[in-house]
Design an enzyme around this catalytic site. Structure first.
Site, PDB file in Angstrom:
ATOM      1  N   TYR A 125       0.829  -1.203   0.000  1.00  0.00           N
ATOM      2  CA  TYR A 125       0.000   0.000   0.000  1.00  0.00           C
ATOM      3  C   TYR A 125       0.870   1.263   0.000  1.00  0.00           C
ATOM      4  O   TYR A 125       0.703   2.154  -0.851  1.00  0.00           O
ATOM      5  CB  TYR A 125      -0.916   0.000   1.229  1.00  0.00           C
ATOM      6  CG  TYR A 125      -1.769   1.239   1.363  1.00  0.00           C
ATOM      7  CD1 TYR A 125      -2.991   1.336   0.692  1.00  0.00           C
ATOM      8  CD2 TYR A 125      -1.372   2.311   2.164  1.00  0.00           C
ATOM      9  CE1 TYR A 125      -3.778   2.476   0.808  1.00  0.00           C
ATOM     10  CE2 TYR A 125      -2.147   3.446   2.285  1.00  0.00           C
ATOM     11  CZ  TYR A 125      -3.347   3.524   1.614  1.00  0.00           C
ATOM     12  OH  TYR A 125      -4.127   4.655   1.717  1.00  0.00           O
ATOM     13  N   LYS A 129       1.455   4.085  -3.088  1.00  0.00           N
ATOM     14  CA  LYS A 129       1.211   5.511  -2.881  1.00  0.00           C
ATOM     15  C   LYS A 129       2.478   6.322  -3.165  1.00  0.00           C
ATOM     16  O   LYS A 129       2.423   7.405  -3.752  1.00  0.00           O
ATOM     17  CB  LYS A 129       0.741   5.766  -1.449  1.00  0.00           C
ATOM     18  CG  LYS A 129      -0.650   5.211  -1.134  1.00  0.00           C
ATOM     19  CD  LYS A 129      -1.717   5.898  -1.957  1.00  0.00           C
ATOM     20  CE  LYS A 129      -3.111   5.470  -1.518  1.00  0.00           C
ATOM     21  NZ  LYS A 129      -4.171   6.110  -2.344  1.00  0.00           N
TER      22      LYS A 129
END
Length: 228
Positions: A125, A129
């Site tokens: 994750y 990002k």
């Protein structure tokens, strides 16, 4: 003051829902477009809903003739179904939106990322990002604004166990988050939305990143603006 136009992607999400309210209430924007997969239960004289297929974004070039593009796209691996599907929503689509915004001379591109975004992270994750942030910076947009909220507070449509647990516990640990730890304090989705709106009105040129610690301060500027 009614002279600007905006495009919002991700209007059905936690931050996007709040941001849509802010944009529609604003005296600055005369026209607000939203990219949606299916129509939202929202009506307003300023609002134009555009049913979009993100796999065919090039078919919607006419809708990028706006001043500001707000990107609030985001999902979870559980909801997306796989890491590949997650990456499409959180990396591929935002980059394609930003590239089209650049081509059409959009003044501001504003995106919700996450605290801890790091392209070198071993956490998928955070790595994703971080990678989208790095790619957006390479596009040389006139003005790129990246918002990195910590735990988001608000009413999500879907249930997320990890976030729900953190929200319940936040009143206990938040008082201890001082000094360098302030950036980890939870922030409301409305504050993020307010901060994004306020930033778009500054006419700053360049690339800027706003961690949670700055988001609340920026949010206050919006409250002042909307009361004028």
């Amino acid at each position: 003051m009614n002279s600007r136009s905006a495009l919002l992607a991700g209007a059905s999400g936690l931050v996007g829902t709040e941001l849509l309210h802010v944009l529609l209430e604003s005296p600055v924007y005369e026209h607000v477009k939203i990219f949606v997969r299916k129509p939202l239960d929202a009506k307003h004289p300023k609002l134009e809903q555009v049913i979009v297929d993100y796999e065919e974004l090039e078919n919607y070039t006419i809708h990028f003739k706006v001043h500001d593009v707000y990107c609030c796209l985001g999902t979870t691996i559980k909801k997306a179904g796989s890491q590949e599907a997650f990456r499409k929503v959180d990396y591929e689509y935002p980059v394609r939106l930003a590239n089209m915004a650049r081509v059409h001379g959009v003044q501001n591109f504003l995106i919700v990322s996450a605290l801890g975004a790091d392209a070198t992270s071993k956490v998928f994750y955070s790595k994703t990002k971080g990678e989208v942030e790095e790619q957006l910076k390479k596009l040389d947009l006139p003005a790129l604004h990246i918002f990195q909220p910590s735990l988001l507070l608000g009413n999500r449509q879907e249930f997320r166990l990890g976030e729900k647990t953190a929200v319940v516990l936040s009143p206990i640990f938040t008082p201890f988050l001082a000094g360098r730890l302030q950036k980890y304090k939870p922030v409301s989705a409305r504050s993020v939305a307010n901060a994004m709106y306020a930033t778009a009105q500054t006419n700053r040129i360049g690339t800027f990143t706003y961690p949670s610690g700055q988001i609340k301060d920026l949010s206050q500027q919006t409250l002042v603006e909307l009361k004028r």
